[in-house]
Motif scaffolding. Structure first.
Motif, PDB file in Angstrom:
ATOM      1  N   UNK A  35       0.918  -1.554   0.478  1.00  0.00           N
ATOM      2  CA  UNK A  35      -0.284   0.008   0.411  1.00  0.00           C
ATOM      3  C   UNK A  35       0.927   1.177   0.114  1.00  0.00           C
ATOM      4  N   UNK A  36       1.994   1.457   1.002  1.00  0.00           N
ATOM      5  CA  UNK A  36       3.203   2.172   0.566  1.00  0.00           C
ATOM      6  C   UNK A  36       3.848   2.446  -0.392  1.00  0.00           C
ATOM      7  N   UNK A  37       3.812   1.761  -1.199  1.00  0.00           N
ATOM      8  CA  UNK A  37       4.389   1.700  -2.479  1.00  0.00           C
ATOM      9  C   UNK A  37       3.331   2.049  -3.559  1.00  0.00           C
ATOM     10  N   UNK A  38       2.174   1.516  -3.758  1.00  0.00           N
ATOM     11  CA  UNK A  38       1.201   2.205  -4.573  1.00  0.00           C
ATOM     12  C   UNK A  38       1.065   3.692  -4.703  1.00  0.00           C
ATOM     13  N   UNK A  39       1.197   3.999  -2.905  1.00  0.00           N
ATOM     14  CA  UNK A  39       1.703   6.185  -2.871  1.00  0.00           C
ATOM     15  C   UNK A  39       2.714   6.819  -3.697  1.00  0.00           C
ATOM     16  N   UNK A  40       3.742   5.744  -3.627  1.00  0.00           N
ATOM     17  CA  UNK A  40       4.732   6.501  -4.349  1.00  0.00           C
ATOM     18  C   UNK A  40       5.147   7.088  -5.227  1.00  0.00           C
ATOM     19  N   UNK A  41       5.029   7.957  -6.068  1.00  0.00           N
ATOM     20  CA  UNK A  41       5.281   8.697  -7.219  1.00  0.00           C
ATOM     21  C   UNK A  41       6.773   8.866  -7.639  1.00  0.00           C
TER      22      UNK A  41
END
Length: 147
Positions: A35-41
């Protein structure tokens, strides 16, 4: 300095593009869940890479600490109603404007007279709320914090 293109709309130097690919691979080993990885841009990763002179290990560690801090202190759940009383007391003052060359700036000032009942956590929440709003206004914003 050779410029290469990526999937984003920004042109990157070859070293930045290489470091960016390495950082995407490094993040899972820093303890970031999916989930944290998916929030990274890409823009966020580049900000951390550039702040650490393209040192992938240092940038990944800093980003992971930052993401964990945000979750631990519920930064993404902060609302104006959570900090309204601190802002109304004038403990923090927010001003927007432009510098001499016309670039947008924002000044955040802490009240010079610290009230005895000022508790650090509500103040920190109010400060974090203001900084989050400032950073979301755009990347070309200069911020001056006076305390």
């Amino acid at each position: 300095m050779e410029v290469v293109s990526t999937t984003s709309s920004h042109a990157l130097l070859r070293a930045e593009a290489t470091a960016l690919r390495a950082m995407w691979k490094r993040l899972p080993s820093e303890g970031l869940d999916e989930a944290m990885m998916n929030q990274c841009t890409e823009q966020e990763l580049l900000r951390f890479l550039r702040a650490r002179c393209l040192d992938v290990n240092a940038a990944a560690a800093s980003l992971a600490d930052y993401k964990k801090w945000r979750v631990h202190f519920c930064v993404d759940q902060l609302r104006l109603s959570d900090v309204q009383s601190e802002l109304e007391q004038g403990i923090l003052c927010l001003q927007r404007g432009a510098d001499r060359s016309g670039c947008p700036i924002m000044t955040v000032s802490m009240c010079r007279c610290r009230p005895p009942e000022l508790h650090l956590l509500p103040f920190s929440m109010a400060f974090t709320y203001l900084m989050e709003r400032a950073l979301r206004t755009g990347p070309a914003l200069g911020i001056l914090v006076d305390y």
